[in-house]
Scaffold this motif. Structure first.
Motif, PDB file in Angstrom:
ATOM      1  N   SER A 159      -3.705  13.392  14.125  1.00  0.00           N
ATOM      2  CA  SER A 159      -3.348  14.426  13.158  1.00  0.00           C
ATOM      3  C   SER A 159      -2.033  14.084  12.458  1.00  0.00           C
ATOM      4  CB  SER A 159      -3.227  15.783  13.861  1.00  0.00           C
ATOM      5  OG  SER A 159      -2.845  16.784  12.941  1.00  0.00           O
ATOM      6  N   ALA A 160      -1.060  13.592  13.228  1.00  0.00           N
ATOM      7  CA  ALA A 160       0.229  13.201  12.648  1.00  0.00           C
ATOM      8  C   ALA A 160       0.066  12.031  11.695  1.00  0.00           C
ATOM      9  CB  ALA A 160       1.207  12.851  13.765  1.00  0.00           C
ATOM     10  N   ALA A 161      -0.790  11.063  12.078  1.00  0.00           N
ATOM     11  CA  ALA A 161      -1.038   9.899  11.218  1.00  0.00           C
ATOM     12  C   ALA A 161      -1.718  10.325   9.916  1.00  0.00           C
ATOM     13  CB  ALA A 161      -1.901   8.884  11.961  1.00  0.00           C
ATOM     14  N   LEU A 162      -2.623  11.287  10.006  1.00  0.00           N
ATOM     15  CA  LEU A 162      -3.304  11.799   8.811  1.00  0.00           C
ATOM     16  C   LEU A 162      -2.337  12.555   7.907  1.00  0.00           C
ATOM     17  CD1 LEU A 162      -6.651  13.041  10.403  1.00  0.00           C
ATOM     18  CD2 LEU A 162      -6.425  11.239   8.681  1.00  0.00           C
ATOM     19  N   GLN A 163      -1.409  13.290   8.507  1.00  0.00           N
ATOM     20  CA  GLN A 163      -0.418  14.011   7.710  1.00  0.00           C
ATOM     21  C   GLN A 163       0.501  13.050   6.959  1.00  0.00           C
ATOM     22  OE1 GLN A 163       1.464  16.589  10.565  1.00  0.00           O
ATOM     23  NE2 GLN A 163      -0.206  18.085  10.541  1.00  0.00           N
ATOM     24  N   LEU A 164       0.893  11.959   7.639  1.00  0.00           N
ATOM     25  CA  LEU A 164       1.705  10.938   6.977  1.00  0.00           C
ATOM     26  C   LEU A 164       0.936  10.284   5.837  1.00  0.00           C
ATOM     27  CD1 LEU A 164       3.443   9.199  10.035  1.00  0.00           C
ATOM     28  CD2 LEU A 164       4.548  10.564   8.245  1.00  0.00           C
ATOM     29  N   LEU A 165      -0.359  10.051   6.073  1.00  0.00           N
ATOM     30  CA  LEU A 165      -1.206   9.460   5.031  1.00  0.00           C
ATOM     31  C   LEU A 165      -1.308  10.408   3.835  1.00  0.00           C
ATOM     32  CD1 LEU A 165      -3.168   7.274   4.027  1.00  0.00           C
ATOM     33  CD2 LEU A 165      -4.992   8.454   5.285  1.00  0.00           C
ATOM     34  N   ALA A 166      -1.452  11.704   4.112  1.00  0.00           N
ATOM     35  CA  ALA A 166      -1.542  12.697   3.037  1.00  0.00           C
ATOM     36  C   ALA A 166      -0.255  12.717   2.219  1.00  0.00           C
ATOM     37  CB  ALA A 166      -1.815  14.075   3.621  1.00  0.00           C
ATOM     38  N   GLU A 167       0.883  12.557   2.888  1.00  0.00           N
ATOM     39  CA  GLU A 167       2.163  12.517   2.180  1.00  0.00           C
ATOM     40  C   GLU A 167       2.261  11.286   1.286  1.00  0.00           C
ATOM     41  OE1 GLU A 167       5.347  12.796   4.961  1.00  0.00           O
ATOM     42  OE2 GLU A 167       4.791  14.805   5.646  1.00  0.00           O
ATOM     43  N   ILE A 183     -11.089  -0.334  -6.076  1.00  0.00           N
ATOM     44  CA  ILE A 183     -10.265  -0.003  -4.919  1.00  0.00           C
ATOM     45  C   ILE A 183     -10.304   1.496  -4.628  1.00  0.00           C
ATOM     46  CG2 ILE A 183      -8.089   0.286  -6.193  1.00  0.00           C
ATOM     47  CD1 ILE A 183      -6.739  -1.110  -3.778  1.00  0.00           C
ATOM     48  N   GLU A 184     -10.413   2.324  -5.669  1.00  0.00           N
ATOM     49  CA  GLU A 184     -10.505   3.764  -5.461  1.00  0.00           C
ATOM     50  C   GLU A 184     -11.837   4.141  -4.813  1.00  0.00           C
ATOM     51  OE1 GLU A 184      -9.664   5.560  -9.228  1.00  0.00           O
ATOM     52  OE2 GLU A 184      -7.486   5.358  -8.979  1.00  0.00           O
ATOM     53  N   GLU A 185     -12.875   3.417  -5.158  1.00  0.00           N
ATOM     54  CA  GLU A 185     -14.173   3.635  -4.517  1.00  0.00           C
ATOM     55  C   GLU A 185     -14.090   3.274  -3.031  1.00  0.00           C
ATOM     56  OE1 GLU A 185     -18.863   2.249  -4.904  1.00  0.00           O
ATOM     57  OE2 GLU A 185     -17.391   1.605  -6.395  1.00  0.00           O
ATOM     58  N   ALA A 186     -13.382   2.173  -2.733  1.00  0.00           N
ATOM     59  CA  ALA A 186     -13.207   1.755  -1.333  1.00  0.00           C
ATOM     60  C   ALA A 186     -12.410   2.809  -0.558  1.00  0.00           C
ATOM     61  CB  ALA A 186     -12.499   0.405  -1.276  1.00  0.00           C
ATOM     62  N   ILE A 187     -11.379   3.374  -1.182  1.00  0.00           N
ATOM     63  CA  ILE A 187     -10.579   4.422  -0.541  1.00  0.00           C
ATOM     64  C   ILE A 187     -11.439   5.650  -0.271  1.00  0.00           C
ATOM     65  CG2 ILE A 187      -8.679   6.041  -0.898  1.00  0.00           C
ATOM     66  CD1 ILE A 187      -7.245   3.815  -2.467  1.00  0.00           C
ATOM     67  N   THR A 188     -12.256   6.032  -1.238  1.00  0.00           N
ATOM     68  CA  THR A 188     -13.141   7.197  -1.086  1.00  0.00           C
ATOM     69  C   THR A 188     -14.109   6.992   0.073  1.00  0.00           C
ATOM     70  OG1 THR A 188     -13.003   7.643  -3.466  1.00  0.00           O
ATOM     71  CG2 THR A 188     -14.823   8.661  -2.266  1.00  0.00           C
ATOM     72  N   GLU A 189     -14.656   5.782   0.182  1.00  0.00           N
ATOM     73  CA  GLU A 189     -15.594   5.480   1.273  1.00  0.00           C
ATOM     74  C   GLU A 189     -14.902   5.542   2.629  1.00  0.00           C
ATOM     75  OE1 GLU A 189     -17.199   1.699   0.274  1.00  0.00           O
ATOM     76  OE2 GLU A 189     -18.517   2.477  -1.322  1.00  0.00           O
ATOM     77  N   GLU A 206      -6.391   1.169   7.594  1.00  0.00           N
ATOM     78  CA  GLU A 206      -7.052   0.541   6.446  1.00  0.00           C
ATOM     79  C   GLU A 206      -6.773   1.343   5.159  1.00  0.00           C
ATOM     80  OE1 GLU A 206     -11.093   0.440   7.723  1.00  0.00           O
ATOM     81  OE2 GLU A 206     -10.880  -1.498   8.747  1.00  0.00           O
ATOM     82  N   LEU A 207      -6.759   2.667   5.309  1.00  0.00           N
ATOM     83  CA  LEU A 207      -6.469   3.517   4.154  1.00  0.00           C
ATOM     84  C   LEU A 207      -5.027   3.329   3.664  1.00  0.00           C
ATOM     85  CD1 LEU A 207      -8.320   6.817   5.091  1.00  0.00           C
ATOM     86  CD2 LEU A 207      -8.630   5.524   2.981  1.00  0.00           C
ATOM     87  N   ASN A 208      -4.108   3.206   4.608  1.00  0.00           N
ATOM     88  CA  ASN A 208      -2.707   2.946   4.237  1.00  0.00           C
ATOM     89  C   ASN A 208      -2.582   1.634   3.471  1.00  0.00           C
ATOM     90  OD1 ASN A 208      -0.875   5.076   5.174  1.00  0.00           O
ATOM     91  ND2 ASN A 208      -1.670   4.625   7.195  1.00  0.00           N
ATOM     92  N   LEU A 210      -5.046   0.062   1.765  1.00  0.00           N
ATOM     93  CA  LEU A 210      -5.703   0.199   0.463  1.00  0.00           C
ATOM     94  C   LEU A 210      -4.844   1.013  -0.510  1.00  0.00           C
ATOM     95  CD1 LEU A 210      -9.367   0.927   1.623  1.00  0.00           C
ATOM     96  CD2 LEU A 210      -8.618  -1.066   0.314  1.00  0.00           C
ATOM     97  N   LEU A 211      -4.194   2.052   0.014  1.00  0.00           N
ATOM     98  CA  LEU A 211      -3.352   2.892  -0.828  1.00  0.00           C
ATOM     99  C   LEU A 211      -2.149   2.104  -1.350  1.00  0.00           C
ATOM    100  CD1 LEU A 211      -3.129   5.827  -1.830  1.00  0.00           C
ATOM    101  CD2 LEU A 211      -1.692   6.298   0.156  1.00  0.00           C
ATOM    102  N   ALA A 212      -1.561   1.283  -0.468  1.00  0.00           N
ATOM    103  CA  ALA A 212      -0.431   0.454  -0.886  1.00  0.00           C
ATOM    104  C   ALA A 212      -0.869  -0.544  -1.958  1.00  0.00           C
ATOM    105  CB  ALA A 212       0.134  -0.292   0.320  1.00  0.00           C
ATOM    106  N   GLU A 213      -2.057  -1.109  -1.792  1.00  0.00           N
ATOM    107  CA  GLU A 213      -2.587  -2.056  -2.779  1.00  0.00           C
ATOM    108  C   GLU A 213      -2.821  -1.361  -4.116  1.00  0.00           C
ATOM    109  OE1 GLU A 213      -6.516  -4.927  -3.445  1.00  0.00           O
ATOM    110  OE2 GLU A 213      -6.151  -3.999  -1.487  1.00  0.00           O
ATOM    111  N   ARG A 214      -3.367  -0.144  -4.053  1.00  0.00           N
ATOM    112  CA  ARG A 214      -3.620   0.612  -5.287  1.00  0.00           C
ATOM    113  C   ARG A 214      -2.313   0.913  -6.019  1.00  0.00           C
ATOM    114  NH1 ARG A 214      -2.966   5.589  -7.097  1.00  0.00           N
ATOM    115  NH2 ARG A 214      -4.424   6.381  -8.695  1.00  0.00           N
ATOM    116  N   ASN A 215      -1.294   1.313  -5.270  1.00  0.00           N
ATOM    117  CA  ASN A 215      -0.008   1.629  -5.900  1.00  0.00           C
ATOM    118  C   ASN A 215       0.625   0.424  -6.572  1.00  0.00           C
ATOM    119  OD1 ASN A 215      -0.162   4.335  -5.188  1.00  0.00           O
ATOM    120  ND2 ASN A 215       0.918   4.055  -3.261  1.00  0.00           N
ATOM    121  N   LYS A 216       0.476  -0.740  -5.952  1.00  0.00           N
ATOM    122  CA  LYS A 216       1.000  -1.979  -6.548  1.00  0.00           C
ATOM    123  C   LYS A 216       0.278  -2.296  -7.840  1.00  0.00           C
ATOM    124  CE  LYS A 216       2.603  -4.188  -2.259  1.00  0.00           C
ATOM    125  NZ  LYS A 216       2.371  -5.293  -1.301  1.00  0.00           N
ATOM    126  N   LYS A 217      -1.043  -2.097  -7.829  1.00  0.00           N
ATOM    127  CA  LYS A 217      -1.829  -2.372  -9.032  1.00  0.00           C
ATOM    128  C   LYS A 217      -1.480  -1.380 -10.147  1.00  0.00           C
ATOM    129  CE  LYS A 217      -5.823  -4.694  -6.998  1.00  0.00           C
ATOM    130  NZ  LYS A 217      -7.290  -4.692  -6.820  1.00  0.00           N
TER     131      LYS A 217
END
Length: 222
Positions: A159-167, A183-189, A206-208, A210-217
Motif C-alpha cells: 500500500s505504501a509503495a502504491l501511494q508513492l507511485l501515485a505521488e 509506453i503509455e499503453e504499457a503503463i496501462t497494461e 516495473e511501473l516506476n 516505465l513512468l521514469a522513462e515516460r517522463n524522460k521522453k
C-alpha cells in the motif's frame, strides 16, 4: 442567464422605441436618406439578439460565456456606431442616398468581419482547451486507479509503495503525445495487471521504471 437575456431584450426594445420617437418627432424631411439610415439602425438593433445567441448560446459554462464577451462587445460597438450614423443622416437628410448606403454598408460589413473573426478565434480556443483536457486525462486516470489500489490494499508495504507511485504519477508531466502512445499503453497494461498479479511489488517496480522513462521522453519532446 435567462433573466439577463430578458433584461437585454427589454433594453433593446426601449432603445428602439426611443430612437423611433426621437427620429419621427424631430421636424426634418423624411427623405430616402433618412429611411435607409433608419432601416440599417433597426437591423443593427435586431442583430444584437442574434449576436447574443451566438455568443452565449453554446455551452452554459463560465468559460464559454467569457469567450463570448468580446463578440458581444463588437456587436455593441457596431450598434453605437450605427446609431451615430443614423443621427448624422437624420440631421442632414439632404445627403445623397448613395452616401448613406455606402456608410451603413461599411459599418455593417466591418462589424460582421470582426465578429466572424472573433467567433473563429473563440472556436479555436475551445478546440485547444478540449485537446489539452484529452491529453492530461491519461495521467489523471492513472493516478486515480493507483490510488484506489493503494486504498484497498491490505498489505501495508504494498500500500505504501502504491501511494508513492501515485505521488510520482501526480507530479509527472500531464501532457501526452502520439510518440508516447506505446509506453503509455504499457503503463496501462501494468496497472491493470495489479488486479491479478501475485507479486505486486515487481509490477510496481516495473511501473516506476516505465513512468521514469515516460517522463524522460516528455522532456525530449518539448
Amino acid at each position: 442567464m435567462m433573466k439577463n437575456k430578458n433584461l437585454g431584450y427589454a433594453v433593446l426594445g426601449i432603445l428602439f422605441a426611443l430612437l423611433s420617437v426621437i427620429a419621427f418627432a424631430i421636424p426634418t424631411a423624411k427623405t430616402g436618406t433618412f429611411w435607409i439610415a433608419y432601416v440599417f439602425t433597426i437591423v443593427a438593433l435586431a442583430a444584437q439578439i442574434a449576436i447574443w445567441k451566438v455568443a452565449f448560446g453554446k455551452e452554459n459554462t463560465l468559460k464559454s460565456k467569457f469567450f463570448g464577451v468580446p463578440i458581444v462587445h463588437i456587436g455593441i460597438v457596431y450598434l453605437v456606431v450605427q446609431i451615430i450614423a443614423f443621427v448624422v443622416f437624420a440631421a442632414i437628410p439632404i445627403l445623397p442616398t448613395w452616401s448613406v448606403i455606402v456608410a451603413c454598408a461599411i459599418i455593417l460589413g466591418v462589424s460582421a468581419v470582426c465578429m466572424i473573426s472573433g467567433e473563429a478565434g473563440r472556436n479555436e480556443i475551445e478546440r485547444m482547451d478540449a485537446k489539452v483536457l484529452e491529453k492530461v486525462f491519461f495521467i489523471k486516470e492513472l493516478q486515480t486507479d493507483v490510488e484506489l489500489f493503494a486504498d484497498t490494499e491490505k498489505d501495508t508495504e504494498i500500500s505504501a509503495a502504491l501511494q508513492l507511485l501515485a505521488e510520482k504519477i501526480q507530479f509527472s508531466d500531464p501532457m501526452s503525445a502520439g510518440a508516447l502512445a506505446e509506453i503509455e499503453e504499457a503503463i496501462t497494461e501494468k496497472v491493470a495487471e495489479l488486479k491479478t498479479t501475485s507479486d505486486k511489488m515487481v509490477v510496481i517496480k516495473e511501473l516506476n521504471s516505465l513512468l521514469a522513462e515516460r517522463n524522460k521522453k516528455c522532456k525530449i519532446l518539448k
